[in-house]
Write an enzyme that holds these catalytic residues in place. Structure first.
Site, PDB file in Angstrom:
ATOM      1  CE  LYS A 166      49.555  27.523  38.778  1.00 42.19           C
ATOM      2  NZ  LYS A 166      48.112  27.687  38.914  1.00 42.19           N
ATOM      3  CG  ASN A 167      48.181  31.377  38.181  1.00 35.76           C
ATOM      4  OD1 ASN A 167      48.028  30.212  37.807  1.00 35.76           O
ATOM      5  ND2 ASN A 167      48.186  31.709  39.467  1.00 35.76           N
ATOM      6  CB  CYS A 180      44.053  24.325  44.597  1.00 34.90           C
ATOM      7  SG  CYS A 180      45.690  23.885  44.035  1.00 34.90           S
ATOM      8  NE  ARG A 214      39.940  28.529  43.433  1.00 38.34           N
ATOM      9  CZ  ARG A 214      41.066  28.219  42.779  1.00 38.34           C
ATOM     10  NH1 ARG A 214      41.564  27.023  42.858  1.00 38.34           N
ATOM     11  NH2 ARG A 214      41.685  29.122  42.043  1.00 38.34           N
ATOM     12  CG  ASP A 238      48.608  32.144  44.368  1.00 42.77           C
ATOM     13  OD1 ASP A 238      47.624  31.714  44.985  1.00 42.77           O
ATOM     14  OD2 ASP A 238      48.575  32.441  43.164  1.00 42.77           O
ATOM     15  NE  ARG A 273      46.657  21.327  39.468  1.00 40.23           N
ATOM     16  CZ  ARG A 273      46.073  22.156  40.328  1.00 40.23           C
ATOM     17  NH1 ARG A 273      45.793  21.746  41.523  1.00 40.23           N
ATOM     18  NH2 ARG A 273      45.748  23.362  39.976  1.00 40.23           N
TER      19      ARG A 273
HETATM   20  C1  EPZ Z   1      43.498  32.935  40.522  1.00 39.64           C
HETATM   21  O1  EPZ Z   1      42.406  32.155  40.981  1.00 39.64           O
HETATM   22  C2  EPZ Z   1      44.697  32.028  40.549  1.00 39.64           C
HETATM   23  N1  EPZ Z   1      44.431  30.829  39.737  1.00 39.64           N
HETATM   24  C3  EPZ Z   1      44.998  31.594  41.979  1.00 39.64           C
HETATM   25  O2  EPZ Z   1      46.208  30.863  41.955  1.00 39.64           O
HETATM   26  C4  EPZ Z   1      45.198  32.806  42.861  1.00 39.64           C
HETATM   27  O3  EPZ Z   1      45.323  32.375  44.202  1.00 39.64           O
HETATM   28  C5  EPZ Z   1      43.974  33.719  42.750  1.00 39.64           C
HETATM   29  O4  EPZ Z   1      43.739  34.061  41.355  1.00 39.64           O
HETATM   30  C6  EPZ Z   1      44.126  35.010  43.541  1.00 39.64           C
HETATM   31  O5  EPZ Z   1      45.283  35.672  43.149  1.00 39.64           O
HETATM   32  C7  EPZ Z   1      44.751  30.776  38.464  1.00 39.64           C
HETATM   33  O6  EPZ Z   1      45.229  31.747  37.894  1.00 39.64           O
HETATM   34  C8  EPZ Z   1      44.512  29.509  37.738  1.00 39.64           C
HETATM   35  P1  EPZ Z   1      39.872  34.961  42.135  1.00 39.64           P
HETATM   36  P2  EPZ Z   1      40.914  32.675  40.795  1.00 39.64           P
HETATM   37  O7  EPZ Z   1      38.770  34.883  41.167  1.00 39.64           O
HETATM   38  O8  EPZ Z   1      40.826  33.419  39.496  1.00 39.64           O
HETATM   39  C9  EPZ Z   1      35.971  34.896  44.907  1.00 39.64           C
HETATM   40  C10 EPZ Z   1      47.635  29.063  42.400  1.00 39.64           C
HETATM   41  O9  EPZ Z   1      48.085  28.509  43.441  1.00 39.64           O
HETATM   42  N2  EPZ Z   1      35.198  34.697  43.668  1.00 39.64           N
HETATM   43  O10 EPZ Z   1      40.725  36.191  42.125  1.00 39.64           O
HETATM   44  O11 EPZ Z   1      40.044  31.506  41.013  1.00 39.64           O
HETATM   45  C11 EPZ Z   1      36.831  33.691  45.249  1.00 39.64           C
HETATM   46  O12 EPZ Z   1      36.100  32.702  45.943  1.00 39.64           O
HETATM   47  C12 EPZ Z   1      46.188  29.456  42.296  1.00 39.64           C
HETATM   48  O13 EPZ Z   1      48.340  29.296  41.406  1.00 39.64           O
HETATM   49  C13 EPZ Z   1      33.819  34.763  43.730  1.00 39.64           C
HETATM   50  O14 EPZ Z   1      33.221  34.971  44.792  1.00 39.64           O
HETATM   51  O15 EPZ Z   1      40.800  33.693  42.017  1.00 39.64           O
HETATM   52  C14 EPZ Z   1      37.917  34.319  46.080  1.00 39.64           C
HETATM   53  O16 EPZ Z   1      37.450  34.480  47.396  1.00 39.64           O
HETATM   54  C15 EPZ Z   1      45.370  29.056  43.456  1.00 39.64           C
HETATM   55  N3  EPZ Z   1      33.129  34.561  42.572  1.00 39.64           N
HETATM   56  C16 EPZ Z   1      38.100  35.706  45.458  1.00 39.64           C
HETATM   57  O17 EPZ Z   1      36.894  35.941  44.697  1.00 39.64           O
HETATM   58  C17 EPZ Z   1      33.731  34.346  41.371  1.00 39.64           C
HETATM   59  O18 EPZ Z   1      33.039  34.194  40.356  1.00 39.64           O
HETATM   60  C18 EPZ Z   1      39.281  35.840  44.513  1.00 39.64           C
HETATM   61  O19 EPZ Z   1      39.287  34.776  43.595  1.00 39.64           O
HETATM   62  C19 EPZ Z   1      35.138  34.309  41.333  1.00 39.64           C
HETATM   63  C20 EPZ Z   1      35.855  34.484  42.490  1.00 39.64           C
END
Ligand code: EPZ
Length: 417
Positions: free
Chosen positions: A22-23, A116, A121, A306, A398
């Site tokens: 998915k991701n 989610c 986020r 995840d 989803r």
């Molecule tokens: C991706 O989310 C995945 N989502 C998530 O999967 C997964 O848990 C996550 O990566 C971590 O592996 C999708 O691919 C759609 P991040 P993402 O940016 O990109 C902070 C699932 O269940 N951050 O790596 O949103 C954030 O708050 C989902 O399939 C900022 O501070 O994750 C977090 O603490 C849920 N500012 C950390 O970084 C930003 O601009 C990592 O988030 C972006 C992120």
């Protein structure tokens, strides 16, 4: 809102075919906006987030058909630069339309993405990266206006925090920028490698994806092409847990064992016997009760956030005490109160939980909270004593393709109510 009725006390045994990631698929779908030529994508998982992404692309004018297990996309017809609010709000992945639309049209209006509710986020790292490359961004109350009056310029960008999403945004934006972009402290997830591979197939020049430093030499144009999405490592891990908690025996086929090294290491510490081949993983937990294990989530190749809820479920019926620490998202223990209702002995502290394994969970009327939490609760229902009802299964649909059907093939009895 649909509910699932789940008969408990099941051993889950058999083979399961793993779907595409998915991701990886979601961002790749949106990257097609960067070209006007035809794209063919295989191994697209059939789940609601993908359906929404396809609707979003169609709402911009793209022509998309699904035929013989391939998705054919003609992005040449895209003529709208601002996707509709009601679809954007449905998925987190919609943020990955921002850079491609900005580059294609020189402007875009986006809304803040949904997804989610597992933490605040923010999207600051996405926006800061685009600004560094030369975009002008105006944030309104719930929308983002972005402009460029000349092509983006390659830059050195050091990410202050490792972010999967922001690495993808910057990588896609830099593909058609002038000059070289270096992303330092980049996310190293397999999905990032797959996206880079897809973009390179279209003519991009990206090297280093999968390491913490990615170099992108901008090109003038992307072409069409064909790509096969990698297997879903989180779906794989979820099915391995299904066998591990139910004294089961499973073979996950069409998967990539290399992407689950840390997860497999933890599972073997629980006592599971694990064997791997080129594209399969077998897990045998017959006649055994798992030993509990401590978990601490971190970016890839660390233990994936995840998989945190699924391992908490394993710990809740395992022998011994454990600690599970969540380091990525601030609010990813929503499902825990439902497990507690079912008899799990878990205490939520700040960003960690402590868990004392119990010999049985008991069926209850429970509510799914987020995607991975929902899958966890469905698995809990399969092994609980009695018949469980899981409400709000929208979240589950989803992110998992035919989850209940695949589990029923393994011996579960899950029906829609
Ligand atoms: C991706 O989310 C995945 N989502 C998530 O999967 C997964 O848990 C996550 O990566 C971590 O592996 C999708 O691919 C759609 P991040 P993402 O940016 O990109 C902070 C699932 O269940 N951050 O790596 O949103 C954030 O708050 C989902 O399939 C900022 O501070 O994750 C977090 O603490 C849920 N500012 C950390 O970084 C930003 O601009 C990592 O988030 C972006 C992120």
């Amino acid at each position: 809102m649909k509910k699932l009725y789940i008969e408990g006390n099941k051993k889950l045994i058999g083979n399961v075919l793993i779907s595409g990631s998915k991701n990886a698929a979601l961002p790749i779908l949106f990257m097609t906006i960067l070209t006007k030529e035809k794209i063919k994508i295989g191994n697209i998982p059939k789940l609601t987030d993908i359906k929404i992404a396809i609707k979003l692309l169609k709402s911009l004018g793209a022509e998309i058909i699904y035929q013989n297990k391939f998705l054919y996309i003609n992005p040449g017809l895209i003529n709208i630069y601002s996707p509709p609010y009601k679809l954007i709000k449905k998925i987190r992945a919609s943020i990955w339309m921002l850079a491609p639309l900005l580059i294609r049209f020189g402007k875009t209006k986006m809304f803040f993405p949904g997804g989610c509710k597992i933490g605040t986020r923010p999207i600051n790292l996405h926006l800061n990266g685009l600004i560094k490359l030369g975009a002008k961004i105006i944030k309104k109350e719930n929308s983002i206006l972005a402009y460029i009056d000349k092509p983006l310029r390659g830059q050195y960008i050091c990410m202050e925090k490792i972010s999967v999403g922001a690495t993808i945004t910057i990588m896609s934006a830099a593909t058609l920028a002038r000059g070289i972009t270096t992303i330092e402290n980049a996310a190293k997830e397999p999905e990032i490698i797959d996206i880079a591979k897809f973009l390179n197939t279209l003519g991009a020049n990206i090297i280093g994806a999968g390491s913490n430093k990615i170099y992108i030499k901008g090109v003038l144009k992307l072409n069409g092409g064909e790509h096969q999405i990698i297997p879903d490592r989180i779906e794989t891990g979820t099915f391995l847990i299904a066998a591990a908690i139910s004294k089961g025996f499973i073979t996950c086929q069409n998967t990539e064992p290399k992407h689950l090294k840390n997860v497999l290491k933890k599972l073997s510490q629980t006592g599971a016997i694990i064997k791997t081949g080129k594209n399969w993983i077998k897990l045998d937990m017959r006649n055994k009760i798992p030993k509990s294990i401590n978990i601490s989530t971190s970016p890839y190749p660390g233990f994936p956030t995840d998989m945190q809820p699924q391992f908490t479920l394993l710990n809740s019926i395992a022998q011994g005490k454990s600690i599970v620490i969540e380091n990525i998202f601030e609010n990813r223990f929503g499902y825990v109160k439902e497990l507690i209702k079912m008899g799990a002995q878990i205490e939520i502290k700040k960003n960690y939980i402590t868990c004392q394994g119990v010999s049985n969970l008991f069926s209850k009327n429970i509510f799914s909270t987020d995607l991975r939490g929902s899958a966890t609760l469905v698995l809990a229902g399969c092994i609980a004593k009695g018949n469980t009802i899981v409400n709000n299964i929208y979240h589950l649909k989803r992110g998992y393709a035919s989850f209940e059907k695949k589990l029923n093939k393994l011996g579960a009895n899950i029906q829609y109510l």
